[in-house]
Design an enzyme around this catalytic site. Structure first.
Site, PDB file in Angstrom:
ATOM      1  N   SER A  20      -3.489  -6.594   2.452  1.00 37.85           N
ATOM      2  CA  SER A  20      -2.616  -6.263   1.343  1.00 37.85           C
ATOM      3  C   SER A  20      -2.723  -7.235   0.165  1.00 37.85           C
ATOM      4  O   SER A  20      -2.274  -6.957  -0.929  1.00 37.85           O
ATOM      5  CB  SER A  20      -1.170  -6.235   1.826  1.00 37.85           C
ATOM      6  OG  SER A  20      -0.751  -7.537   2.237  1.00 37.85           O
ATOM      7  N   LYS A  38       1.336 -14.472  -4.410  1.00 36.34           N
ATOM      8  CA  LYS A  38       1.472 -13.062  -4.009  1.00 36.34           C
ATOM      9  C   LYS A  38       2.925 -12.637  -4.186  1.00 36.34           C
ATOM     10  O   LYS A  38       3.849 -13.376  -3.825  1.00 36.34           O
ATOM     11  CB  LYS A  38       1.061 -12.916  -2.541  1.00 36.34           C
ATOM     12  CG  LYS A  38       1.063 -11.480  -2.020  1.00 36.34           C
ATOM     13  CD  LYS A  38       0.610 -11.453  -0.555  1.00 36.34           C
ATOM     14  CE  LYS A  38       0.533 -10.038  -0.001  1.00 36.34           C
ATOM     15  NZ  LYS A  38       0.113 -10.031   1.418  1.00 36.34           N
ATOM     16  N   SER A  69      -4.107  -9.797   6.099  1.00 37.78           N
ATOM     17  CA  SER A  69      -3.908  -9.559   4.666  1.00 37.78           C
ATOM     18  C   SER A  69      -4.322 -10.704   3.746  1.00 37.78           C
ATOM     19  O   SER A  69      -4.310 -10.555   2.527  1.00 37.78           O
ATOM     20  CB  SER A  69      -2.443  -9.215   4.384  1.00 37.78           C
ATOM     21  OG  SER A  69      -2.138  -7.965   4.924  1.00 37.78           O
TER      22      SER A  69
END
Length: 513
Positions: free
Chosen positions: A160, A85, A184
């Protein structure tokens, strides 16, 4: 290559690792296979902000060149590639947190988790998309692109960490790292049919994770199986002197717990059904799959008891005061002075540092980030600090106490991960509160710092994945891995294979050779 690309990438990370150890496939072949899928899938999935193909090949070649003894000394997942990420700092690879304010920033150092992955011989495929600075529940708030859900490309992958979840679900990567501040990792896991784990707060070093809300953020694994997440968490976990919140104790025996769970014997395990995390507001198909999964746990010998956590109803409100407050503090460093974007005021505006900061932040931050900075600054301001931030922290203490009492009655707690399946793009963009409600079942674990995991519980009536959440006591992450692996095995027997066998992945069709 011994297998066609479209078959090779469907193996679990543990199966890939076993094939590498037996010499049936090389790390370079695994990397090349996934790069092939990335090239085919990205036009429709858009999971990656940056593909580091040359870096991954170089790292794979370095691993393949090691002697048999050197390879044997490495962790089990050695040689298996991974996606990261873009909230996690990677030396020499652009890291933006999906924000224009960090566009073009090449970090001069690695996050601790990246150092550990490199030491374990795991090539890095690239950086995945996210909501800007991890602020969102749909990955629609990225400054660069919108990631699509592989199950239905007209729908969001959650957020997210939608990029990491979609990359793993679409077979672009066997594993990924995410960050979980209010869900997330777990909520995108639920929406994409992947396994997402938030470790105990402090169980995995946050050094090199770009800070959103420091008392809530936690790096964790994204995978397609429970065992894969366990193996990855054992690699990235452990104490780090560079992170003052790092727990001194090393990683727990999570892989052993997952392997034990696969035997599907849960006699003696007490499972707590959280009364406050379900019912009104939860999609009927989500509730149905959840209840069926609970019955599976009972069938395997677990005792199911209902537990009440009365202060959970205030968790969402407390979180959306504490988190923006920490966001407003952490994002103050993006001022155009030291690194990242710098926008000078127009010629007719005084050329002051304050004006330069204002113009930089106006151009560099998106709407959702600005909204949270303003909320947080207000909550921390003179006259409101005690009323808002102080009260929210008191609620947090009550939630921690709720968990303590619940774990006196049960070994592990369960709840749906997300109240709904994946929603369509734009559906909640104009209603921030509706968007925030997606995290209602995941937030309590972050506020209390306890470990939690989402695994696929089947498909809802709309044909989209549903997530089932396990929550364990602090520093007892292995406790959730056993029942999670048991439920995964039981459900896969029902489905005649893993959930993703029902995923139509047209981007793989041309990769049969």
């Amino acid at each position: 290559m011994t297998q066609a690309t479209n078959e090779l990438v469907k193996l679990s990370a543990a199966e890939m690792a076993a094939a590498v150890r037996k010499g049936e496939v090389s790390s370079r072949e695994l990397v090349d296979a996934h790069l092939e899928v990335i090239e085919a899938a990205e036009p429709s999935i858009k999971a990656f902000l940056k593909v580091s193909a040359d870096v991954a090949r170089e790292q794979a070649d370095a691993f393949d060149a090691k002697s048999a003894d050197e390879k044997a000394a490495l962790p089990e997942l050695a040689g298996v590639p991974i996606a990261i990420k873009d909230m996690i700092v990677t030396k020499g690879i652009e890291t933006t947190a999906a924000s224009k304010i960090l566009e073009g920033w090449i970090p001069p150092y690695d996050a601790t988790v990246i150092e550990k992955l490199k030491a374990a011989g795991m090539p890095i495929l690239g950086k995945t998309n996210l909501d800007e600075f991890a602020q969102g529940s749909s990955t629609e708030h990225s400054a660069y692109q919108t990631t699509h859900n592989p199950w239905d490309t007209e729908r969001v992958p959650g957020g997210s960490g939608g990029g990491s979840a979609s990359a793993v679900a679409a077979f672009e990567a066997p594993l990924a790292l995410g960050t979980d501040t209010g869900g997330s990792i777990r909520q995108p896991g639920a929406l994409t049919g992947t396994v997402g784990v938030k470790p105990t707060y402090g169980g995995v070093s946050r050094f090199g994770a770009i800070a959103m809300a420091s008392s809530l953020d936690q790096i964790g694994p994204v995978s397609r199986t429970v065992l894969d997440s366990a193996l990855l968490q054992e690699i990235i976990g452990g104490n780090d002197r560079r992170d003052s919140t790092s727990i001194p104790e090393g990683p727990r025996p999570m892989a052993a717990a997952a392997r034990e769970g696969a035997k599907r014997d849960l006699k003696g395990l007490k499972v707590g059904l959280v009364k406050e995390l379900g019912g009104e507001g939860f999609q009927p198909g989500v509730e149905a799959r959840f209840n069926e999964a609970v019955k599976k746990l009972e069938d395997m010998g677990a005792e199911v008891v209902e537990v009440s956590c009365p202060h959970f109803e205030y968790a969402l409100g407390a979180y959306y005061i504490i988190m923006p407050s920490e966001v407003s503090s952490n994002l103050a460093r993006y001022d155009g002075m030291r690194y990242g974007l710098r926008v000078m005021p127009p010629a007719d505006v005084p050329q002051t540092a304050a004006n330069m900061m204002a113009y930089t932040r106006e151009a560099g931050f998106g709407d959702e980030v600005k909204r949270r900075i303003i909320l947080g600054t207000y909550a921390l301001s003179a006259g409101y600090y005690d009323a808002w931030y102080g009260s929210a922290q008191k609620v947090r203490t009550l939630i921690i106490e709720d968990f303590r009492k619940a774990f006196e009655q049960a070994d592990v707690l369960v709840a749906p991960t997300s109240p709904s399946t994946a929603f369509k793009f734009g559906e909640k963009m104009d209603d921030p509160l509706a968007m925030y409600m997606n995290d209602i079942a995941t937030i309590p674990a972050n506020l209390a710092g306890v470990p939690a995991m989402s695994i696929p519980a089947g498909l809802s009536d709309d044909g989209l994945p549903v997530g089932f959440q396990f929550i364990a006591p602090q520093q007892r992450d292995e406790v959730m891995y056993k029942p999670a692996a048991a439920l995964e095995a039981a459900l896969e027997e029902d489905w005649n294979g893993p959930i993703w066998k029902d995923l139509k992945a047209p981007w793989l069709d041309g990769l049969a050779k």
